[in-house]
Design an enzyme around this catalytic site. Structure first.
Site, PDB file in Angstrom:
ATOM      1  N   GLU A  74       0.817  -1.215   0.000  1.00  0.00           N
ATOM      2  CA  GLU A  74       0.000   0.000   0.000  1.00  0.00           C
ATOM      3  C   GLU A  74       0.857   1.274   0.000  1.00  0.00           C
ATOM      4  O   GLU A  74       0.418   2.335   0.439  1.00  0.00           O
ATOM      5  CB  GLU A  74      -0.980  -0.049   1.169  1.00  0.00           C
ATOM      6  CG  GLU A  74      -2.044  -1.123   0.905  1.00  0.00           C
ATOM      7  CD  GLU A  74      -2.922  -1.451   2.077  1.00  0.00           C
ATOM      8  OE1 GLU A  74      -2.534  -1.158   3.224  1.00  0.00           O
ATOM      9  OE2 GLU A  74      -4.003  -2.009   1.852  1.00  0.00           O
ATOM     10  N   TYR A 119     -11.105  16.661  20.719  1.00  0.00           N
ATOM     11  CA  TYR A 119      -9.831  16.153  20.218  1.00  0.00           C
ATOM     12  C   TYR A 119      -9.937  15.523  18.844  1.00  0.00           C
ATOM     13  O   TYR A 119      -8.965  15.521  18.086  1.00  0.00           O
ATOM     14  CB  TYR A 119      -9.208  15.187  21.237  1.00  0.00           C
ATOM     15  CG  TYR A 119      -8.628  15.950  22.401  1.00  0.00           C
ATOM     16  CD1 TYR A 119      -7.349  16.487  22.328  1.00  0.00           C
ATOM     17  CD2 TYR A 119      -9.381  16.186  23.540  1.00  0.00           C
ATOM     18  CE1 TYR A 119      -6.825  17.219  23.368  1.00  0.00           C
ATOM     19  CE2 TYR A 119      -8.872  16.924  24.590  1.00  0.00           C
ATOM     20  CZ  TYR A 119      -7.581  17.439  24.504  1.00  0.00           C
ATOM     21  OH  TYR A 119      -7.069  18.188  25.538  1.00  0.00           O
TER      22      TYR A 119
END
Length: 212
Positions: A74, A119
């Site tokens: 990948e 977050y």
């Protein structure tokens, strides 16, 4: 940081992700920039729980494979992020909750994570859902390049998330935040959770900026 220290750090963080069940088997991969502009990359077919620092694939600054084992298949994903963002590291996992969320029919492809926590907004920004592409197909890299660096994190449908950041640690932390937010989204699905308002999201982006 010396290449040997960076290699040790990659393996340590990869094992932490594996041991906590964020990826399994021989899935997932990590790459990070070396001090001379090259890359260290986890090998193809390797388990992130049992990596050997000496066997990480090494690339020079021109993108040539110069040492170690063969890299993950990948690589097109990783190369696309480095080409379009000022990335210091890229992390790709097959984490359960992120993949599960990617398969649901009503997920917003332009921003697949609801703003449930500050977050997730601060570390990830808008997470783009990309369509299913066969693992290892260069089209994965093309899909990321087409985003022109607009997203620090994407999720490949039915496959898994990919996150870039300025440092290895930041990329790992952002990946953890993505998976935990996907988990929260699934746990609260259909319950009408109180997420952050548009004003609160705007304030976070104004104060902290977009993810690097």
């Amino acid at each position: 940081m010396r290449d040997s220290d960076l290699a040790e750090r990659i393996c340590l963080l990869a094992k932490s992700l594996f041991d906590r069940g964020l990826t399994c088997g021989a899935s997932g991969n990590i790459s990070a920039r070396t001090s001379d502009g090259g890359l260290l990359v986890t090998p193809t077919g390797s388990s992130m729980g049992f990596l050997d620092p000496a066997r990480l694939a090494r690339f020079d600054e021109d993108g040539r494979h110069v040492g170690g084992d063969q890299p993950t298949k990948e690589m097109p994903l990783h190369k696309a992020f480095y080409a379009t963002r000022e990335a210091g590291a890229v992390v790709h996992l097959h984490s359960t909750h992120s993949v599960a969320l990617s398969m649901l029919p009503d997920v917003d492809a332009d921003d697949m994570l609801p703003p449930l926590t500050p977050y997730s907004v601060m570390r990830l920004g808008a997470v783009k859902l990309l369509p299913y592409i066969r693992p290892g197909d260069p089209k994965m890299g093309d899909a990321v390049r087409d985003l022109d660096g607009a997203h620090a994190a994407v999720v490949l449908a039915n496959h898994g998330p990919v996150v870039s950041a300025g440092t290895l640690e930041d990329a790992v932390y952002a990946m953890e935040e993505l998976e935990e937010t996907a988990k929260l989204a699934l746990l609260t699905r259909g319950l009408g959770p109180r997420g952050l308002t548009e004003e609160q999201v705007a304030e976070l982006r104004e104060v902290f900026g977009e993810p690097k």
